[in-house]
Design a protein around this motif. Structure first.
Motif, mmCIF file in Angstrom:
data_model
loop_
_atom_site.group_PDB
_atom_site.id
_atom_site.type_symbol
_atom_site.label_atom_id
_atom_site.label_comp_id
_atom_site.label_asym_id
_atom_site.label_seq_id
_atom_site.Cartn_x
_atom_site.Cartn_y
_atom_site.Cartn_z
ATOM 1 N N UNK A 97 34.549 37.061 22.867
ATOM 2 C CA UNK A 97 34.342 36.177 24.008
ATOM 3 C C UNK A 97 33.907 34.807 23.545
ATOM 4 N N UNK A 98 32.947 34.788 22.681
ATOM 5 C CA UNK A 98 32.382 33.549 22.173
ATOM 6 C C UNK A 98 33.446 32.686 21.481
ATOM 7 N N UNK A 100 36.922 33.175 21.455
ATOM 8 C CA UNK A 100 38.264 33.039 22.018
ATOM 9 C C UNK A 100 38.270 32.702 23.498
ATOM 10 N N UNK A 101 37.163 32.953 24.163
ATOM 11 C CA UNK A 101 37.143 32.616 25.577
ATOM 12 C C UNK A 101 36.541 31.230 25.701
ATOM 13 N N UNK A 102 35.257 31.143 25.832
ATOM 14 C CA UNK A 102 34.640 29.827 26.023
ATOM 15 C C UNK A 102 34.796 28.924 24.801
ATOM 16 N N UNK A 127 32.996 42.111 26.332
ATOM 17 C CA UNK A 127 31.762 41.328 26.340
ATOM 18 C C UNK A 127 30.609 42.310 26.231
ATOM 19 N N UNK A 135 37.380 41.108 27.885
ATOM 20 C CA UNK A 135 37.367 39.894 27.066
ATOM 21 C C UNK A 135 38.796 39.431 26.822
ATOM 22 N N UNK A 136 38.983 38.294 26.164
ATOM 23 C CA UNK A 136 40.346 37.808 25.905
ATOM 24 C C UNK A 136 41.132 38.670 24.930
ATOM 25 N N UNK C 268 32.683 33.116 35.285
ATOM 26 C CA UNK C 268 32.605 33.547 33.899
ATOM 27 C C UNK C 268 31.291 34.297 33.804
ATOM 28 N N UNK C 294 38.272 31.659 31.400
ATOM 29 C CA UNK C 294 37.833 31.465 30.022
ATOM 30 C C UNK C 294 36.451 30.865 29.865
ATOM 31 N N UNK C 295 36.003 30.106 30.811
ATOM 32 C CA UNK C 295 34.665 29.524 30.706
ATOM 33 C C UNK C 295 34.250 29.004 32.075
ATOM 34 N N UNK D 105 41.728 24.600 25.463
ATOM 35 C CA UNK D 105 41.380 25.975 25.814
ATOM 36 C C UNK D 105 42.066 26.428 27.103
ATOM 37 N N UNK D 109 44.835 29.590 27.455
ATOM 38 C CA UNK D 109 44.536 30.704 28.368
ATOM 39 C C UNK D 109 45.510 30.773 29.537
ATOM 40 N N UNK D 112 48.593 32.513 28.169
ATOM 41 C CA UNK D 112 48.537 33.973 27.982
ATOM 42 C C UNK D 112 48.480 34.688 29.326
#
Ligand SMILES: Cc1ncc(C[n+]2csc(CCOP(=O)(O)OP(=O)(O)O)c2C)c(N)n1
Ligand SMILES: Cc1ncc(C[n+]2csc(CCOP(=O)(O)OP(=O)(O)O)c2C)c(N)n1
Ligand code: SF4
Ligand code: SF4
Ligand SMILES: [Mg+2]
Ligand SMILES: [Mg+2]
Lengths: 336, 624, 624, 336
Positions: A97-98, A100-102, A127, A135-136, C268, C294-295, D105, D109, D112
């Protein structure tokens, strides 16, 4: 035992380790601490930067310099550290998550810049710290608290993404395989520039057995494709499978069905990343035959070194900066 | 006219003059204004400038949104602003005329490029009839010159061809204006030659046009309004003309040097802050690392990483970027590392009016972080002052181990004024030694008894291995802690540290009587207008003083006392009353807020008008 | 003891009782507490809960940081808080005892799982000697039970094996406590059966342990402290026990329904806000779209996009996420679209103490945007009230075409209380028709004369094609504009629109005398403690009233008048004085701030103590 | 003229177009407006979402619904629009800085997730609006105001990145080639899901002639590799060059030197993206032979449709939501 400068305990901080019992993070911590102890490098020249997540608690437990920063931003902060002081070995520890996501944007930009950081991406496909959302890297259809009818998001393949982000070093390993993890750490450490190691990490609380096809006694032989530089890619208990790469991508064949010469010989230092990419597509997560090892390892000057180089060149050309001259550089007049 | 008068015409002496160059953004008005300014600076005038341009790179030629202007005031005394209304407007086309004519007072000079007043351009500007002909400009002193035609003729031999020939018309205008106001053309010629090289055709054309304009002034009867402004009696010293962004860039270099640290500047381009990055990028020989990264979050991240590693981490941006950096600034506050965040404010909210100035981010930088995270805020009052403000921001960051906000704005960023060069040797050493191992247990959150700063132990130091992070941590050891009392203690310690900064900063100074009827309090770029406006009002017999705050958090310790000495307090701001709100909360004074939210700076006359209104009781608008 | 007394023992009637369950995070204390709560709710008690757990998923067993606790107050009257100090502490291991014993008053009950007091655990908890034996607990009423041993015996036949047998020990404790406090076990059994299925071995083990605990109470002499708390005389109606996050989720669904809009929730995950997303994700049959993206920036982006397309866009997060969303919220404000931003505050700054509560984001949501961008802020006072607060936030967003902040915190999020179910049919229709073409020119920034809301024309509507954006735009048309006067006008219009909300909200209500010596003003989750504390002080003869603000921007219009009726105003907050600062600035009243920054809620006794101190003049601490 | 429902002018807003004279953005605007006019789709069902940059001014000029949002966030906002209302055609217009730097980002995303948006990435390899700093696609060593000694950042290859981000449609075109642009727009429009078109766009003010090797009269024939589905990849004025893809990636050969069968036949709908990736590596920017056309075009259900589908399923299973039942779902008791 050889007489190394350090032992593992030199890299154990005084903080109690607070992961869930049975978490794969423990194994990785041990692998890393043991590996660091094998190096000549002084421990005060290692820095661990992490984001937020279970994985990101890592720096607290390693007795080096460290920063437990904020969610997703570790690669950026690490870029600052590595660029300021190229003598340090800068490790980034991050979760799926850390990273690849945010943190996806920082990840891909850090890769293309070839910042001299060693990024350990603990991929548990969930997560963890926030208690079990997808998660991604979670598989399609995964049911979690936030996806009660199944996740709709096609997961990233982190190795594909890193390769396409112009990464110079991309590898994958598994928490439980400490020997292999150590080999990957060593190669990343030796690599000059950005190195990404995806580490399949079991979260026994929220996503247990996600990697069983690669770690289970019965499954692992059939599914684990070891990538070895210069070797034709074969796998299976009796090397009965092989990998072929052609204009359609990479595919698995029975070794018996192909000529030895047609089996793909793995070359992680191929300047063209296409074969590495093709290999990364053999699996889309640990759900069958999955390559483990170094996908890509090529040379390109690292960002920190180049920044330094420009300072040196500027210095050589213009001499040391002089603030008195600087403030007069636009012309001046005198009142007297 | 004899040849003698031609050579040395009678010029009216003026103590100050305000010129405004206006034209299409493609017409090079900023360049023209800057060259005129430099020539004036070299003659010893005091001066102040105000560039104003559209946000489009090249808005459609001839339209109102495409107009770009540059105002400069030159004077023989130390003026404070670029002037309220221009004494002369130079308009290169109908749109420029239309956009600016309302600012011109009756009887003022108006110099127009008549060639541009053709039907197509008139239409684009929305004129139904030609203002040069319909009498609508009768109340001004109109002068016209066919600048395009004359420029074409002038550059005919230089090798420039076709439409490109017209590109030099701003140099024609500059030449003509130079003659009218008795500016030498040498510095312009030198600049052109340096920029393009002596053999370059563009250089040649520009110089030819410049001469042609100058000579056109000499030889044409129409231009008999000739003025001269003498050198200003400025303090002794060496001067250079400087913009705020340049001053910040140089100030950061000087600050890092005084702190004996390498400077690491992380940034992402954004108007009007980009030129700080661009300036710093030129000075790698000072050991300055500039990192243009993927976004503002990364920019503050790399700066913080730099600071962790023992550099002076700085990041610069404008409001939208500050918003994005907020979470990381909160981390920097929590881990207590030095960091300077430069905010060159622009008009918001959202994208707002990016090329226009505003002061509406004060509450954002004061309060815009989750949790209790107070930060020191330093704000220069003028472009020149920005140099020492940047040095000061570096001092606070390093001495107190804290992120510091340096608040500038678009007006300071782009305006210029003469800056009396400081003796940089006299900038105090503000370095703070890194921690080294001394055998005792290392406590990353122990504190300097005076400043409450924690030790700065950088990676690479033997024996001081330690971990910092954004989770709450125990006093002294820095180990993660959820202890309620510890959280309260740490929150207080972090706040106390910032409050203690008040002990090391200068008290506010009052301009005007030490007590009286009205105190005007300002901050940032409104300085010039407020100082001039209050002085004018005082000259006219009113009891008014001015205090300008350079440290917005913590406030200088004498501020409360000073405020209490006046019957009324008025705060002019380019926002809807943000400083006013803080003063009201802190000092419980019924501050009168004077907001202006137009993307434009205050005029001195607006301030004096408001002052007089309040004192006369005709302006009863109380605060908030 | 006769059989009779066994069957119907003598129980002391109490009007309220506070229980605290404490154990390892693996011990299931939250579950135990919740089951006890539900049983009490079903008996008609009023109640309030306070869960408190570590941020680690499973901190190491037996250690202090690993302790998880759940406090519940049950009462036969309408209590307001989960209670200050527990009347009984149930401690499952030495660490739990150590972490909580200081909160226990002398003479209180202490029920301990004696099996856990073995050397290893004592050491982990930092006990040098066994507190059960060394006399250190003599001042409490200590009761022990070998819960592990007895649980093992109880579950022996259920098919659970080995260490797993011990997992049911919390059910043993629950059974014992149920007997002590006369709670029925049926609802627990039903819950277990539903959760695991009737044939499941875990279900069987838990039920067996529950019975064993209950019977252990019946048969053991030690447990003679038997209490009963009768049903509360609550208002007529149907009740459910609800947490704040659940109430917000349901309130958003109800709000969207009342606005006749589909709900689109972008989020998120982040503690303590994640469970709103998790709850909403269950209700797709309401047409609720939940997008985990994603965020936080994407989360607010998708919500804004949803609103542009005609959905009710909502995004929920905690402080760090609000910081990240700031730039997009500023855009939403500038384009004037509905949007609800839920901030479930946690202790900061930075990552701070994520599982602890705090109110330190008030100034962030009030001021944390670049440029002038005021937003309405709604804050529920209790978990149950959060339902209607969410509805109200939706109303403001839709009716005024604006982003709205809904401020909750970790305490409201996780605590529960009985909620009298509203008649949802009575929620007023708050829909606002989308604009449709009527032949006249469409003006996206024309305004409703009453609310100043602009029309909402959604993509897909024939004839209303238009563009909106973050650049400043002309009044009415919305075309990009850099006109200074227009910018001022638009800034004022946007601010006026928010101010007008004051016309449609409820005035504040005073609890206590309408004027007097002291007014206590609070907001958010401090409600229960302030109400109880001020009532207690009043009962003790002190002149004190309480006002709780639910709309923090704009303030209810009678607030200023109410404040002016008291000699003193005191503001207790879980921050260092943020509401106090705003009240001081706005009303120029010397508000006394009473800050608490420990990651914990106020206790009623803290409030009454402070009140009494101020009124007695012994607490001289003035504002700021 | 065929009798289409619309003409270009129906898609021209009343706002004056304010790009620099000569900017490639004008050409793209014309191509898009003309293309939209060919569609049956009602103009009120198109939405243009952009970020910030010169390119991002685009929505102002198109007479449909539009939002000029903030820097980098257009894909996120567009995701909201497309998920709320799958009947709309949602276009995103973005620059290389907007899409790949600050917005990187959201881009990866969105790809995908296969959100149904049509993303037009105007790549001029420079930051235009902020007046000429290097961008994530600027070539190594580029000297700009912020890189006076040359940029050190390895540029992204946007097509590689998109492919590795699991994109289902990836194409590249050139501003000046309006026919080709139109073909790409058509294909993207028809694609169900996320479509990325990288458009090489000349910024004549800050980065003039960046694409001259693909647009110049003399250079273009040698450098432009047209990708056509089902066709062997050949190029050059006389088709004298061809592309071969094998275990080493893609490479250019003389047509004469290879057997026709060895020439790579382009298949954008190959489920395995490896060949598309390999083709994307033939160039790293417009600096020599560069593929133009559709790299990848595969089917995967779009995000919006799937979200909708889950609502329908939930509805079918649980019936319409009833708020009265909902608030009683956790059990309740009655006081009377
Ligand atoms: C800005 C922000 N958003 C969200 C969070 C909440 N959060 C903390 S960790 C995390 C994800 C953890 O997953 P991963 O990175 O995979 O790490 P793991 O716990 O699985 O090791 C989230 C969403 C946060 N701390 N900060
Ligand atoms: C948050 C934020 N950061 C920075 C900016 C300044 N900015 C506006 S456009 C832009 C980049 C423009 O480059 P690109 O996206 O390539 O578009 P182009 O102008 O070249 O079409 C930047 C940095 C901004 N508006 N907002
Ligand atoms: S939640 Fe999962 S990843 Fe986190 S510590 Fe527990 S087992 Fe490990
Ligand atoms: S700066 Fe470049 S991209 Fe922007 S409008 Fe001008 S030519 Fe086009
Ligand atoms: Mg994870
Ligand atoms: Mg660009």
């Amino acid at each position: 035992m050889t007489d190394t400068k350090y032992t593992r305990s030199d890299f154990q901080s005084d903080q109690e380790v607070r992961w869930c019992p049975g978490c794969g993070d423990y194994t990785i911590l041990a692998s890393v601490q043991n590996f660091l102890a094998t190096l000549e490098k002084d421990k005060h020249n290692h820095v661990f930067i992490s984001g937020i997540g279970c994985a990101s608690r890592f720096p607290y437990y390693v007795d080096t310099y460290g920063m437990h920063s904020i969610h997703g931003r570790a690669p950026a902060i690490a870029t600052g550290v590595a660029t300021a002081n190229p003598d340090l070995t800068v490790w980034v520890v991050s979760g799926d998550g850390d990273a690849l996501s945010i943190g996806g944007n920082h990840l891909i930009h850090t890769m293309r810049r070839n910042v001299n950081i060693k990024m350990l991406l603990f991929n548990n496909q969930i997560y963890g710290l926030t208690k079990g959302q997808y998660s991604p890297t979670s598989e399609l259809g995964k049911r979690t608290k936030t996806s009660p009818m199944g996740s709709l998001d096609q997961p990233f393949n982190p190795t594909s993404l890193a390769i396409a982000s112009e990464a110079t070093f991309v590898a994958r390993t598994i928490d439980m395989d400490r020997n292999h993890t150590t080999k990957m750490l060593q190669a990343a450490y030796e690599h000059d520039g950005a190195a990404l190691i995806e580490i399949y990490q079991n979260c026994n609380v929220f996503n247990d057995k996600a990697f069983v096809q690669l770690t289970g006694r019965e499954e692992r032989d059939t599914n684990r494709i070891n990538l070895e530089a210069g070797q034709p890619i074969k796998f299976g208990a009796n090397q009965e499978f092989a990998v072929v790469v052609d204009g359609n991508g990479a595919r698995i064949v029975a070794t018996a069905d192909v000529a030895e010469a047609d089996i793909h010989v793995h070359n992680p230092s191929n300047p063209d990343p296409s074969a590495a990419f093709a290999l990364s597509r053999l699996s889309h997560g640990p759900y069958g035959p999955t390559p483990i090892g170094i996908f890509r390892d090529v040379n390109r000057p690292s960002y920190g070194d180049q920044v330094q180089q420009q300072l040196v060149e500027a210095h050589a050309k213009k001499g040391p900066g002089n603030i008195k001259d600087l403030i007069r550089s636009g012309g001046f007049w005198t009142v007297d | 006219m004899t040849e003698d008068t031609l050579e040395a015409p009678q010029r009216e002496k003026r103590d100050r003059l305000v010129l405004r160059f206006a034209g299409d953004s493609g017409d090079g008005m900023q360049l023209t204004g800057n060259r005129f300014t430099d020539a004036s600076a070299a003659m010893g005038n005091d001066l102040a400038t105000f560039p104003d341009f559209p946000s489009e790179i090249r808005a459609p030629a001839g339209t109102l949104p495409g107009v770009s202007s540059f105002q400069v005031q030159i004077a023989d005394w130390d003026i404070l602003t670029p002037g309220d209304a221009p004494d002369i407007l130079i308009a290169m086309n109908p749109a420029a005329l239309k956009a600016h004519i309302d600012d011109l007072e009756t009887g003022s000079l108006l110099l127009v490029n008549s060639d541009a007043f053709v039907e197509r351009n008139l239409e684009k500007a929305g004129y139904e009839t030609n203002p040069l002909e319909d009498g609508s400009l009768d109340s001004y002193h109109l002068m016209t010159a066919p600048m395009e035609e004359l420029t074409k003729l002038a550059v005919a031999d230089t090798g420039v061809k076709g439409r490109a020939m017209l590109r030099s018309k701003n140099f024609f205008a500059l030449g003509l204006v130079s003659w009218m106001f008795n500016r030498p053309t040498e510095s312009v010629i030198k600049w052109v030659t340096n920029k393009f090289g002596p053999e370059n055709v563009v250089a040649k054309a520009n110089i030819a046009a410049l001469h042609a304009g100058y000579n056109f002034g000499i030889t044409t009867e129409e231009f008999h309004h000739l003025f001269d402004v003498g050198a200003a009696k400025l303090d002794k010293g060496q001067y250079t003309n400087i913009t705020g962004n340049q001053a910040i860039a140089w100030g950061l270099i000087a600050g890092a040097e005084a702190a004996k640290l390498p400077l690491l500047y992380g940034s992402y381009p954004i108007t009007p802050a980009s030129s700080i990055l661009e300036e710093l990028a030129k000075h790698k020989n000072f050991g300055v690392r500039t990192l243009q990264v993927e976004d503002e979050i990364a920019a503050v991240g790399v700066a913080l990483g730099g600071s962790f590693a023992g550099h002076l981490g700085v990041t610069g941006t404008s409001g939208p970027g500050v918003a994005l950096k907020s979470e990381t600034i909160s981390l920097a506050f929590q881990v207590e590392l030095p960091l300077v965040i430069v905010n060159v404010q622009r008009a918001g909210p959202s994208t707002g009016m990016p090329t226009k100035t505003e002061q509406a981010d004060l509450l954002l930088v004061m309060f815009g972080r989750h949790g209790e995270a107070p930060l020191p805020i330093v704000a220069p009052a003028t472009p020149a002052e920005a140099f020492m403000s940047a040095v000061e921001a570096c001092r606070l960051a390093v001495q107190y181990m804290t992120p510091v906000i340096l608040m500038s704005d678009g007006y300071i960023a782009n305006s210029s004024e003469p800056w009396r060069l400081p003796d940089t040797d006299e900038i105090a050493d503000m370095s703070r030694p890194f921690a080294t191992a001394d055998g005792s247990e290392f406590l990353p959150y122990s504190r300097d008894p005076e400043t409450l700063a924690r030790p700065w132990a950088i990676p690479g130091t033997p024996g001081l291995e330690h971990r910092i992070g954004g989770l709450e941590h125990a006093n002294l050891t820095g180990n993660v802690s959820y202890d309620p009392r510890n959280h309260e203690l740490m929150t207080k310690l972090r706040a106390d540290k910032i409050d203690r900064i008040a002990d090391s900063i200068k008290p506010v100074e009052v301009d005007g009587p030490e007590s009286g009827e009205l105190l005007v309090v300002g901050w940032g770029s409104t300085f010039g207008a407020i100082r001039a406006g209050t002085r004018n009002a005082r000259k006219a017999g009113h009891s008014v003083s001015h205090v300008h705050i350079r440290h917005l958090n913590p406030f200088p310790s004498n501020l409360g006392e000073v405020l209490s000495k006046y019957d009324k307090v008025m705060v002019p701001e380019l926002n809807s009353g943000q400083l006013a709100l803080i003063l009201r909360a802190k000092y419980l004074i019924d501050v009168i807020s004077y907001p202006k939210i137009q993307g434009l700076p205050f005029k001195a006359a607006e301030i004096s008008g408001k002052v007089i209104g309040i004192l006369a009781g005709t302006d009863s608008e109380a605060g908030q």
